[in-house]
Structure formats: C-alpha cells, structure tokens
Scaffold this active site. Structure first.
Site, PDB file in Angstrom:
ATOM      1  N   GLY A  55       3.905  -2.451  46.867  1.00 29.29           N
ATOM      2  CA  GLY A  55       2.823  -2.903  47.738  1.00 29.29           C
ATOM      3  C   GLY A  55       2.403  -1.701  48.549  1.00 29.29           C
ATOM      4  O   GLY A  55       3.137  -1.262  49.433  1.00 29.29           O
ATOM      5  N   HIS A  56       1.274  -1.120  48.203  1.00 28.19           N
ATOM      6  CA  HIS A  56       0.824   0.109  48.855  1.00 28.19           C
ATOM      7  C   HIS A  56      -0.361  -0.196  49.759  1.00 28.19           C
ATOM      8  O   HIS A  56      -1.431  -0.588  49.285  1.00 28.19           O
ATOM      9  CB  HIS A  56       0.459   1.167  47.801  1.00 28.19           C
ATOM     10  CG  HIS A  56       1.652   1.630  47.006  1.00 28.19           C
ATOM     11  ND1 HIS A  56       1.592   2.588  46.032  1.00 28.19           N
ATOM     12  CD2 HIS A  56       2.951   1.264  47.080  1.00 28.19           C
ATOM     13  CE1 HIS A  56       2.804   2.785  45.529  1.00 28.19           C
ATOM     14  NE2 HIS A  56       3.641   1.983  46.143  1.00 28.19           N
TER      15      HIS A  56
ATOM     16  N   THR B 258      11.884  -8.429  44.222  1.00 30.28           N
ATOM     17  CA  THR B 258      10.582  -9.004  44.598  1.00 30.28           C
ATOM     18  C   THR B 258      10.222 -10.157  43.662  1.00 30.28           C
ATOM     19  O   THR B 258       9.204 -10.819  43.856  1.00 30.28           O
ATOM     20  CB  THR B 258       9.469  -7.946  44.528  1.00 30.28           C
ATOM     21  OG1 THR B 258       9.394  -7.458  43.186  1.00 30.28           O
ATOM     22  CG2 THR B 258       9.732  -6.783  45.472  1.00 30.28           C
TER      23      THR B 258
ATOM     24  N   GLN C 173       8.046   2.582  44.887  1.00 35.03           N
ATOM     25  CA  GLN C 173       9.408   2.455  45.406  1.00 35.03           C
ATOM     26  C   GLN C 173       9.845   3.783  46.058  1.00 35.03           C
ATOM     27  O   GLN C 173       8.992   4.516  46.525  1.00 35.03           O
ATOM     28  CB  GLN C 173      10.399   2.022  44.308  1.00 35.03           C
ATOM     29  CG  GLN C 173      10.221   0.588  43.847  1.00 35.03           C
ATOM     30  CD  GLN C 173       9.068   0.381  42.871  1.00 35.03           C
ATOM     31  OE1 GLN C 173       8.994   1.034  41.844  1.00 35.03           O
ATOM     32  NE2 GLN C 173       8.158  -0.517  43.177  1.00 35.03           N
TER      33      GLN C 173
ATOM     34  N   ASP D 153       8.246   1.844  50.685  1.00 37.06           N
ATOM     35  CA  ASP D 153       7.399   1.528  51.839  1.00 37.06           C
ATOM     36  C   ASP D 153       7.275   2.670  52.838  1.00 37.06           C
ATOM     37  O   ASP D 153       7.096   2.445  54.039  1.00 37.06           O
ATOM     38  CB  ASP D 153       7.911   0.253  52.558  1.00 37.06           C
ATOM     39  CG  ASP D 153       7.960  -0.932  51.622  1.00 37.06           C
ATOM     40  OD1 ASP D 153       7.108  -1.002  50.718  1.00 37.06           O
ATOM     41  OD2 ASP D 153       8.859  -1.785  51.803  1.00 37.06           O
TER      42      ASP D 153
ATOM     43  N   GLY E 144       4.886   4.745  52.969  1.00 35.82           N
ATOM     44  CA  GLY E 144       3.473   4.980  53.329  1.00 35.82           C
ATOM     45  C   GLY E 144       2.748   5.738  52.222  1.00 35.82           C
ATOM     46  O   GLY E 144       1.762   6.436  52.460  1.00 35.82           O
ATOM     47  N   LYS E 145       3.215   5.556  50.997  1.00 32.65           N
ATOM     48  CA  LYS E 145       2.638   6.299  49.857  1.00 32.65           C
ATOM     49  C   LYS E 145       1.162   5.968  49.660  1.00 32.65           C
ATOM     50  O   LYS E 145       0.352   6.847  49.388  1.00 32.65           O
ATOM     51  CB  LYS E 145       3.420   5.964  48.574  1.00 32.65           C
ATOM     52  CG  LYS E 145       4.894   6.350  48.662  1.00 32.65           C
ATOM     53  CD  LYS E 145       5.690   5.853  47.482  1.00 32.65           C
ATOM     54  CE  LYS E 145       5.890   4.349  47.441  1.00 32.65           C
ATOM     55  NZ  LYS E 145       6.777   3.798  48.480  1.00 32.65           N
TER      56      LYS E 145
HETATM   57  P1  GDP Z   1       4.047   2.200  50.576  1.00 31.03           P
HETATM   58  O1  GDP Z   1       4.635   1.114  49.757  1.00 31.03           O
HETATM   59  O2  GDP Z   1       4.868   3.443  50.548  1.00 31.03           O
HETATM   60  O3  GDP Z   1       2.609   2.487  50.256  1.00 31.03           O
HETATM   61  O4  GDP Z   1       4.080   1.688  52.077  1.00 31.03           O
HETATM   62  P2  GDP Z   1       3.674   0.200  52.580  1.00 31.03           P
HETATM   63  O5  GDP Z   1       2.204   0.092  52.524  1.00 31.03           O
HETATM   64  O6  GDP Z   1       4.474  -0.830  51.912  1.00 31.03           O
HETATM   65  O7  GDP Z   1       4.202   0.237  54.059  1.00 31.03           O
HETATM   66  C1  GDP Z   1       3.757   1.165  54.985  1.00 31.03           C
HETATM   67  C2  GDP Z   1       3.162   0.408  56.188  1.00 31.03           C
HETATM   68  O8  GDP Z   1       3.032   1.297  57.274  1.00 31.03           O
HETATM   69  C3  GDP Z   1       1.791  -0.129  55.937  1.00 31.03           C
HETATM   70  O9  GDP Z   1       1.630  -1.297  56.670  1.00 31.03           O
HETATM   71  C4  GDP Z   1       0.881   0.966  56.488  1.00 31.03           C
HETATM   72  O10 GDP Z   1      -0.390   0.470  56.892  1.00 31.03           O
HETATM   73  C5  GDP Z   1       1.674   1.423  57.650  1.00 31.03           C
HETATM   74  N1  GDP Z   1       1.525   2.842  58.018  1.00 31.03           N
HETATM   75  C6  GDP Z   1       1.375   3.908  57.189  1.00 31.03           C
HETATM   76  N2  GDP Z   1       1.408   5.050  57.910  1.00 31.03           N
HETATM   77  C7  GDP Z   1       1.569   4.689  59.201  1.00 31.03           C
HETATM   78  C8  GDP Z   1       1.704   5.416  60.424  1.00 31.03           C
HETATM   79  O11 GDP Z   1       1.706   6.644  60.467  1.00 31.03           O
HETATM   80  N3  GDP Z   1       1.886   4.679  61.558  1.00 31.03           N
HETATM   81  C9  GDP Z   1       1.928   3.326  61.561  1.00 31.03           C
HETATM   82  N4  GDP Z   1       2.115   2.716  62.717  1.00 31.03           N
HETATM   83  N5  GDP Z   1       1.810   2.611  60.428  1.00 31.03           N
HETATM   84  C10 GDP Z   1       1.641   3.291  59.269  1.00 31.03           C
HETATM   85  P1  IMO Z   2       6.770   0.261  47.278  1.00 25.25           P
HETATM   86  O1  IMO Z   2       6.121   0.960  46.134  1.00 25.25           O
HETATM   87  C1  IMO Z   2      10.384  -1.450  48.989  1.00 25.25           C
HETATM   88  C2  IMO Z   2      13.184  -3.342  46.251  1.00 25.25           C
HETATM   89  C3  IMO Z   2      13.335  -4.831  46.346  1.00 25.25           C
HETATM   90  C4  IMO Z   2      14.755  -5.002  45.862  1.00 25.25           C
HETATM   91  C5  IMO Z   2      14.869  -3.937  44.780  1.00 25.25           C
HETATM   92  C6  IMO Z   2      14.625  -4.455  43.381  1.00 25.25           C
HETATM   93  O2  IMO Z   2       5.857  -0.649  48.018  1.00 25.25           O
HETATM   94  O3  IMO Z   2       7.471   1.233  48.154  1.00 25.25           O
HETATM   95  P2  IMO Z   2      12.560  -5.334  41.996  1.00 25.25           P
HETATM   96  O4  IMO Z   2      11.425  -6.209  42.380  1.00 25.25           O
HETATM   97  O5  IMO Z   2      12.143  -3.972  41.565  1.00 25.25           O
HETATM   98  O6  IMO Z   2      13.498  -6.002  41.046  1.00 25.25           O
HETATM   99  O7  IMO Z   2      13.412  -5.157  43.340  1.00 25.25           O
HETATM  100  O8  IMO Z   2      13.910  -2.946  45.103  1.00 25.25           O
HETATM  101  N1  IMO Z   2      11.794  -2.878  46.047  1.00 25.25           N
HETATM  102  C7  IMO Z   2      11.063  -2.307  47.002  1.00 25.25           C
HETATM  103  N2  IMO Z   2      11.344  -2.070  48.299  1.00 25.25           N
HETATM  104  N3  IMO Z   2       9.218  -1.025  48.478  1.00 25.25           N
HETATM  105  C8  IMO Z   2       8.933  -1.229  47.174  1.00 25.25           C
HETATM  106  O9  IMO Z   2       7.832  -0.725  46.584  1.00 25.25           O
HETATM  107  C9  IMO Z   2       9.861  -1.926  46.378  1.00 25.25           C
HETATM  108  N4  IMO Z   2       9.903  -2.320  45.084  1.00 25.25           N
HETATM  109  C10 IMO Z   2      11.092  -2.887  44.889  1.00 25.25           C
HETATM  110  O10 IMO Z   2      13.160  -5.277  47.651  1.00 25.25           O
HETATM  111  O11 IMO Z   2      15.644  -4.669  46.900  1.00 25.25           O
HETATM  112 MG    MG Z   3       5.230  -0.898  49.945  1.00 25.81          MG
END
Ligand code: GDP
Ligand code: IMO
Ligand code: MG
Length: 421
Positions: free
Chosen positions: A41-42, A130, A223, A14, A16-17
């Site tokens: 979840g991107h 998840t 991840q 998470d 911010g990929k």
């Molecule tokens: P990912 O899994 O690495 O793609 O990241 P996620 O989407 O799960 O979580 C990142 C969260 O931070 C999302 O809700 C984005 O919309 C938000 N986000 C990304 N970059 C920024 C930033 O620079 N500032 C803020 N406030 N939110 C951001």
């Molecule tokens: P993105 O790509 C954050 C965590 C789960 C759990 C562990 C194992 O959005 O960054 P799994 O479902 O793979 O059996 O879960 O890894 N986890 C993540 N945490 N971002 C993710 O993906 C994750 N994918 C799995 O919360 O602790």
């Molecule tokens: Mg994510």
C-alpha cells in the site's frame, strides 16, 4: 552504460516508498514495480489528493512517465482494475502509460482463500498476512503451477484456470475453513477481461531496449528488507525478494545494470503483522509515534507496531542492498520528543552483539543511544541548512554508522514536504 536506479524499503515496509517514487519520477522516463503485489500500500499525497496504490507503480500521477508492472509482481486483476478505475477518474485514460509483463503471475480467488485458511490454521503463530493471496500465488510460481498474465491471451485460459482452481479446492478441503468464492470469482473473471485493454509485454526485453535507448528507469520496491523471504525475520516475512537483487530477477536486468540504490527508512521503526521487532515500544512513546505518524496500515487499516530506530537492522539492510544513498522519512513525527533513542546493539544471553542473529529475536534486548529532540516543527522547512542542530546530529550519526549519505529528508506526507540535499 545506462543503469536502473532502485528505491526500496530498508525496514519492515511502509517506509514511504510511494511518496519518494512520486517525488523522484520527474527525473525518470520509466517507473517499474519488481516484486510483491496488492499486499503493498503505497501512499501519495499532492495538494488535496490522497492516493493509495497497491499494484500500479507510484509514477502514474506524473503524466510523462511510463509505468511497468514487472514479471516479479503478483497481480490480482480485481484489485488492479479497481486501482485503474480510481486513477483514471482523476487522470483520464492510462492505457498507454501502464504496461504489464506477460510473465507476472496471477493471484486467483482461491489463492486468497488458501492464504486465509493457512493463516487461520496457524492460530497464534500466524504471520499477520495481508490475506491478499501473496504466499499461495508465489508458491504456485515456484511450484510451477501458476497462471501468468500472458496466459490470459491463450484459448486454454479458462480450462487452465478451472484446473488450478480445482487443485486449490482440493487443498482447501484439508482445512477446517469455510468459504464462498462465487462473488469474488465473478468479479475476478470480469476484471481479467478488462485487463486485456492493457499491453501485455515481454517486459525484460522492453526494459533492456529502453535502457539501450538511454531511457532512465526507476525500480520501485514493495515491502522492506526485513520482510525479505531470504534475509528478513523468517517466517514472519513476505514471499518475495524485497532487496535490490529482486529488481534484477523481477525485471530481467543484469546486476551490472543496477545504478543508485536509494534505501528508505523512517526516522523510527514500524512493523505491521507478527514477528520480531526488537525496538518495539509498549509505552506512551510508542502510542505517541502511532498517533502523530498516523501509523495504521494503508492496505489493511491495522494499527502498526511502533518503536525506535533500529540501527543494527538498518546497517544490515544497507549492506544487503548495497544502498548508495539513504532517504529518511517522517522526521516530523519526532518533532515533539524530548529524547529520541536509537538502537546500536542488542544483548543476547548477557552478551552485546551488533548484528541481527538467526536465533530467536524475541530474546534480544536493545542497547540504546539517546539523542536530544529538536522540539520544533519541521513542517515548513525546505532546506537542510534550516534544520535544527539536533536533527543534523541525528542524521550525522546515522550516516556515520551506516557509512551511507542521507540525501533526502522527508518532513511531511505531501510531495512538497521534502528536503533534498
Ligand atoms: P510505503 O508502503 O512505503 O509507500 O509507505 P505507506 O504509504 O504505507 O506509509 C507511509 C505513510 O506515511 C503514508 O501515510 C504517507 O502519506 C506518510 N508519509 C510519508 N512521508 C511522510 C513524512 O515525511 N511525514 C509524515 N508525517 N508522513 C509521511
Ligand atoms: P508496503 O509495500 C508493511 C507484511 C504483513 C505480514 C507479512 C506477510 O506497503 O511497504 P503477506 O501479505 O505478504 O503475506 O504478509 O508482511 N507486509 C507488509 N508490511 N508494508 C507492506 O507493504 C507489507 N506487505 C506485507 O503485514 O506481516
Ligand atoms: Mg505501505
């Protein structure tokens, strides 16, 4: 030699990929996911559109890019087709822009049940999965039982599905776990049929061909490094190699073909699910980060655990990935803090160490260096020169410690809220 650049998370996911891949896509012809599955979840944000992608690469909203789901990914057809429907509602038909590796493994409805049963049986020791069936699907892959996307085209697919399902039902009978897969299974079988509209490809051959034609390719990690099956905080990890090496095995490219490795980190740290998190905050500062950063899971909606930046873990991830550039996300979330802390070491049994030890990380006490907060809004800032001095100091310290340049700083979730140096 044309190389593949990689974007990956350096923390616990998470970072911010999704946003970064979307921002970088205009410079690439091809975007390819190499591991993980719908546990990811991107999030992407442009104007009024907010999108969360789970299986589809984050280049899909740029019309010129081809998106590849690589062999290292595990696919739940139900989730993939839901995503496709949602994307097509905005983008129109994406069939020609989304290619799927024949060698990517399928997540069966019973994999999801096995995930849930295994987690329930672990009780307090649960991973916090998840529950998308990731672990069981990768277990079948390494156990050489799995069904792959290319198998859908075989006449024996239905029989092989039934055989694997029967095996799973046998395993499930050993758990004290009740379930009913009938509804999900019927959705799954329909989604498998619908998946046939896409090209199933020998993705490793295609990707190497595209490279030899001079096409630019960006590999998108899921991840984060601290969730890597080998080097993360095992057993509280995911079931794939989330590091740069995973791009080689998950796409079929040689190590010599890896170019830039963009390591993404948040200006602080979060983790969702169980497991060690040395800099986790249980106080108002942690609450404040969660509230301002909207730190709730994009896949599960669970509140994310929040804490200060852990430089020890970050340096480890930079080393393991051979990161060539860093991207700092969510800097704006720290706008209103008087003091910002960074963990530079841990105390373990009275001794200070500067590495992430094998021994139970629960016992690690972080050693912090304090920085003065910048106390102003970064929202509208679009150039590095306009950053407050305190933020520049913060970045300079991270660069010195990691010996890696911070090339992009994100100051908001939108595409446009990005400062490229
Ligand atoms: P990912 O899994 O690495 O793609 O990241 P996620 O989407 O799960 O979580 C990142 C969260 O931070 C999302 O809700 C984005 O919309 C938000 N986000 C990304 N970059 C920024 C930033 O620079 N500032 C803020 N406030 N939110 C951001
Ligand atoms: P993105 O790509 C954050 C965590 C789960 C759990 C562990 C194992 O959005 O960054 P799994 O479902 O793979 O059996 O879960 O890894 N986890 C993540 N945490 N971002 C993710 O993906 C994750 N994918 C799995 O919360 O602790
Ligand atoms: Mg994510």
């Amino acid at each position: 030699m044309q190389k593949v650049d990689v974007v990956l998370g350096l923390q616990w996911g998470d970072e911010g990929k999704g946003k970064v891949v979307d921002v970088l896509t205009p410079s690439y012809n091809v975007i390819a996911r190499f591991q993980g599955g719908p546990n990811a979840g991107h999030s992407l944000k442009f104007g009024d559109e907010n999108f969360v992608l789970h299986t589809v690469p984050s280049g899909i909203f740029r019309k010129d890019a081809v998106n590849v789901i690589g062999n290292g990914v595990v696919i739940d057809p139900v989730i993939l087709m839901e995503e496709v429907d949602a994307i097509e509602a905005i983008q129109g038909d994406i069939t020609s822009r989304l290619l799927i590796s024949k060698k990517a493994h399928l997540i069966l409805p019973t994999h999801r049940m096995l995930d849930a049963a295994s987690e329930a049986a672990k009780g307090k020791g649960k991973i916090g999965s998840t529950l998308k069936g990731i672990g069981p699907a990768y277990m079948d892959k390494t156990g050489r039982n799995g069904l792959r996307v290319g198998d859908i085209l075989s006449d024996e697919f239905a029989a092989r599905y039934e055989a694997l399902k029967a095996k799973h039902l046998g395993l499930l009978s050993q758990y004290d776990f009740s379930f009913d897969i009938s509804e999900y299974e019927s959705k799954w079988l329909k989604a498998v049929e619908r998946l046939r509209k896409f090209s199933f490809i020998e993705s490793e051959v295609e990707i190497n061909r595209m490279l030899s034609e001079g096409k630019s390719i960006l590999a998108e990690g899921a991840q984060g490094s601290m969730l890597d099956i080998d080097f993360g905080t095992y057993p509280f990890v995911t079931s794939s190699n989330t590091m740069a090496a995973g791009a080689c095995t998950g796409l079929g490219i040689a190590p010599s073909r890896i170019g830039e490795v963009y390591g993404i980190f948040k200006a602080y740290c979060t983790r969702v699910g169980s497991g060690p998190f040395p800099t986790e905050l249980f106080d108002e500062d942690g609450e404040k980060i969660r509230a301002i950063g909207h730190e709730y899971g994009a896949t599960t909606g669970r509140p994310r655990r929040c804490g200060w930046l852990d430089l020890v873990a970050l340096k480890y991830a930079v080393m393991m990935n051979g990161a060539t550039a860093l991207i700092m996300m969510k800097s704006d979330v720290l706008d209103d803090f008087d003091t910002i802390k960074v963990c530079t070491g841990y105390t373990l049994a009275g001794k200070t160490i500067d590495y992430f030890p094998f021994e139970s990380a629960e016992k690690l006490e972080p050693v912090y260096k304090e920085f003065k907060g910048w106390k102003c809004s970064l929202k509208g800032v679009r150039s590095y020169e306009d950053f407050p001095a305190e933020l520049k100091d913060y970045i300079a310290f991270i660069e010195k410690e990691t010996a890696c340049p911070v090339k992009i700083v994100s100051v908001g979730p939108d595409r446009s809220e990005t400062v490229i140096r």
